[in-house]
Design an enzyme around this catalytic site. Sequence first.
Site, PDB file in Angstrom:
ATOM      1  N   ARG A  79       0.885  -5.157  -4.979  1.00  0.00           N
ATOM      2  CA  ARG A  79       1.055  -6.311  -4.096  1.00  0.00           C
ATOM      3  C   ARG A  79       1.244  -7.487  -5.045  1.00  0.00           C
ATOM      4  O   ARG A  79       0.423  -7.700  -5.928  1.00  0.00           O
ATOM      5  CB  ARG A  79      -0.187  -6.508  -3.221  1.00  0.00           C
ATOM      6  CG  ARG A  79      -0.522  -5.277  -2.357  1.00  0.00           C
ATOM      7  CD  ARG A  79      -1.636  -5.600  -1.378  1.00  0.00           C
ATOM      8  NE  ARG A  79      -2.329  -4.421  -0.907  1.00  0.00           N
ATOM      9  CZ  ARG A  79      -1.955  -3.690   0.157  1.00  0.00           C
ATOM     10  NH1 ARG A  79      -0.872  -4.010   0.816  1.00  0.00           N
ATOM     11  NH2 ARG A  79      -2.656  -2.644   0.536  1.00  0.00           N
TER      12      ARG A  79
ATOM     13  N   ASP B 284       0.071   2.456   8.190  1.00  0.00           N
ATOM     14  CA  ASP B 284      -0.410   1.707   9.357  1.00  0.00           C
ATOM     15  C   ASP B 284       0.454   1.841  10.612  1.00  0.00           C
ATOM     16  O   ASP B 284      -0.017   1.537  11.708  1.00  0.00           O
ATOM     17  CB  ASP B 284      -0.530   0.215   9.015  1.00  0.00           C
ATOM     18  CG  ASP B 284      -1.606  -0.059   7.982  1.00  0.00           C
ATOM     19  OD1 ASP B 284      -2.490   0.796   7.823  1.00  0.00           O
ATOM     20  OD2 ASP B 284      -1.541  -1.111   7.334  1.00  0.00           O
TER      21      ASP B 284
ATOM     22  N   ASP C 186       2.636  -0.132  11.632  1.00  0.00           N
ATOM     23  CA  ASP C 186       2.599  -1.429  12.316  1.00  0.00           C
ATOM     24  C   ASP C 186       3.921  -2.203  12.216  1.00  0.00           C
ATOM     25  O   ASP C 186       3.910  -3.424  12.153  1.00  0.00           O
ATOM     26  CB  ASP C 186       1.445  -2.281  11.763  1.00  0.00           C
ATOM     27  CG  ASP C 186       1.554  -2.472  10.254  1.00  0.00           C
ATOM     28  OD1 ASP C 186       2.385  -1.808   9.621  1.00  0.00           O
ATOM     29  OD2 ASP C 186       0.804  -3.301   9.711  1.00  0.00           O
TER      30      ASP C 186
ATOM     31  N   GLY D 122       0.835  -1.207   0.000  1.00  0.00           N
ATOM     32  CA  GLY D 122       0.000   0.000   0.000  1.00  0.00           C
ATOM     33  C   GLY D 122       0.870   1.257   0.000  1.00  0.00           C
ATOM     34  O   GLY D 122       1.854   1.318   0.726  1.00  0.00           O
TER      35      GLY D 122
ATOM     36  N   ASP E 166       5.317  -4.742   6.003  1.00  0.00           N
ATOM     37  CA  ASP E 166       5.811  -6.081   6.370  1.00  0.00           C
ATOM     38  C   ASP E 166       5.820  -7.049   5.187  1.00  0.00           C
ATOM     39  O   ASP E 166       6.760  -7.845   5.054  1.00  0.00           O
ATOM     40  CB  ASP E 166       5.036  -6.646   7.570  1.00  0.00           C
ATOM     41  CG  ASP E 166       3.578  -6.925   7.254  1.00  0.00           C
ATOM     42  OD1 ASP E 166       2.985  -6.128   6.513  1.00  0.00           O
ATOM     43  OD2 ASP E 166       3.044  -7.933   7.740  1.00  0.00           O
TER      44      ASP E 166
ATOM     45  N   THR F 198       4.410   2.846   5.152  1.00  0.00           N
ATOM     46  CA  THR F 198       3.014   2.378   5.252  1.00  0.00           C
ATOM     47  C   THR F 198       2.285   3.322   6.196  1.00  0.00           C
ATOM     48  O   THR F 198       2.867   3.771   7.184  1.00  0.00           O
ATOM     49  CB  THR F 198       2.906   0.935   5.790  1.00  0.00           C
ATOM     50  OG1 THR F 198       1.556   0.714   6.248  1.00  0.00           O
ATOM     51  CG2 THR F 198       3.833   0.650   6.963  1.00  0.00           C
TER      52      THR F 198
ATOM     53  N   ARG G  26      -6.136  -2.628   9.353  1.00  0.00           N
ATOM     54  CA  ARG G  26      -6.725  -3.975   9.287  1.00  0.00           C
ATOM     55  C   ARG G  26      -6.444  -4.792  10.535  1.00  0.00           C
ATOM     56  O   ARG G  26      -7.257  -5.562  10.986  1.00  0.00           O
ATOM     57  CB  ARG G  26      -6.106  -4.744   8.105  1.00  0.00           C
ATOM     58  CG  ARG G  26      -6.828  -4.569   6.833  1.00  0.00           C
ATOM     59  CD  ARG G  26      -6.205  -5.446   5.796  1.00  0.00           C
ATOM     60  NE  ARG G  26      -4.846  -5.002   5.484  1.00  0.00           N
ATOM     61  CZ  ARG G  26      -4.290  -5.107   4.310  1.00  0.00           C
ATOM     62  NH1 ARG G  26      -4.944  -5.672   3.338  1.00  0.00           N
ATOM     63  NH2 ARG G  26      -3.071  -4.685   4.088  1.00  0.00           N
TER      64      ARG G  26
HETATM   65  O1  F6P Z   1      -1.573  -1.350   4.627  1.00  0.00           O
HETATM   66  C1  F6P Z   1      -2.079  -0.109   4.280  1.00  0.00           C
HETATM   67  C2  F6P Z   1      -3.577  -0.142   4.088  1.00  0.00           C
HETATM   68  O2  F6P Z   1      -4.007   1.148   3.739  1.00  0.00           O
HETATM   69  C3  F6P Z   1      -4.377  -0.660   5.288  1.00  0.00           C
HETATM   70  O3  F6P Z   1      -4.574   0.308   6.300  1.00  0.00           O
HETATM   71  C4  F6P Z   1      -5.663  -1.082   4.618  1.00  0.00           C
HETATM   72  O4  F6P Z   1      -6.305  -2.052   5.386  1.00  0.00           O
HETATM   73  C5  F6P Z   1      -5.178  -1.639   3.300  1.00  0.00           C
HETATM   74  O5  F6P Z   1      -3.922  -1.034   3.041  1.00  0.00           O
HETATM   75  C6  F6P Z   1      -6.088  -1.410   2.116  1.00  0.00           C
HETATM   76  O6  F6P Z   1      -5.568  -2.095   1.036  1.00  0.00           O
HETATM   77  P1  F6P Z   1      -5.982  -1.849  -0.479  1.00  0.00           P
HETATM   78  O7  F6P Z   1      -5.367  -0.551  -0.911  1.00  0.00           O
HETATM   79  O8  F6P Z   1      -5.408  -3.014  -1.203  1.00  0.00           O
HETATM   80  O9  F6P Z   1      -7.465  -1.758  -0.513  1.00  0.00           O
END
Ligand code: F6P
Length: 323
Positions: free
Chosen positions: A73, A129, A131, A12, A104, A127, A173
């Site tokens: 991804r 997050d 995390d 992301g 991660d 990121t 998440r």
């Molecule tokens: O990991 C970053 C993030 O924005 C999370 O907070 C969220 O759950 C996820 O990516 C959303 O992923 P996508 O952009 O694939 O919908």
Amino acid sequence: MMKRIGVLTSGGDGPGMNAAIRAVVRTAAAYELEVLGIRRGYAGLLDEETVELGPRAVANLIHRGGTLLGTARCEEMRTEAGLRKAAENIARFGIDGLVVIGGDGTFRGAQELSAVSDVHVVGVPGTIDNDLYGTDATIGFDTAVNTAMEAIDRLRDTAEAHERLFFVEVMGRTRGFIALSVGVAGGAEDILVPEIRTDLEGLSAAIRERLAAGKRASIVVVAEGDDAGRAFEIAEKLGHGLVMDYRVCVLGHVQRGGPPTAQDRLLASKLGAGAVRTLVEGRTGVMVGLMNGKVVETPFEQTWRNDKALDTDLLYLMKVLAR
Ligand code: F6P
């Protein structure tokens, strides 16, 4: 001796990734290294989508959200065949160092790549997050928190005007770092995070008590990964017992874009430069992070295995301040 390095962004995106790319490219130039940009993360590494990056190629970039290199991804990188192909392409590109900017999933890929390739790999935490263990903040977190906070400020105006309760869903998440920070900074009445079991009856009672005490508008911040469900689900479960009008607002990907804050630009500049220095000094398999103001290195595996503690004192503070 390091001569040529690659750089990619993966997973992301987060505001400040561009500032990190700029810092990597320009620090590399200071060490007289060539830089090869790899597009679309590991997907571009497998598909050989590359671009030479000199210092001028990253002009006018520090303030832009998103990522110049694009991101993805990549499922193929989880397979043996994918990893082998990645290692072959790295050899073909003639790069002896690689900077990976991401979360991660990105670092797991980097760790596995290190096992099949001689390339030295260093990670930069990018990121929203926050995390990852080994850094007080990840690049993009501060901007995401500020974006969500501005949204809550706006929602508060209309919540007060209509005497309503708002459930505001923020990203996260598996972790509640964004929810917790934005909840306290935005003056929320409740914050629901995945790390702590949500007691819906208790929440409903607290909302009713505050209403009885004269507080006619409330903001409840919900992390998207909360154990009681997404914000819409929680609102529906509570709706009937609330005795007040409510609305739900899911902030979603709005939190991922926009110009990075000064804090994220500074962090990205320090860590992008730090990653190149780590490569030049001959180290590999680590993420560079900023802890207590110092650039530190943490082995990849620890960044996702070690628990980064949520500051639960902030939850108590929120409760005291929300009365
Ligand atoms: O990991 C970053 C993030 O924005 C999370 O907070 C969220 O759950 C996820 O990516 C959303 O992923 P996508 O952009 O694939 O919908």
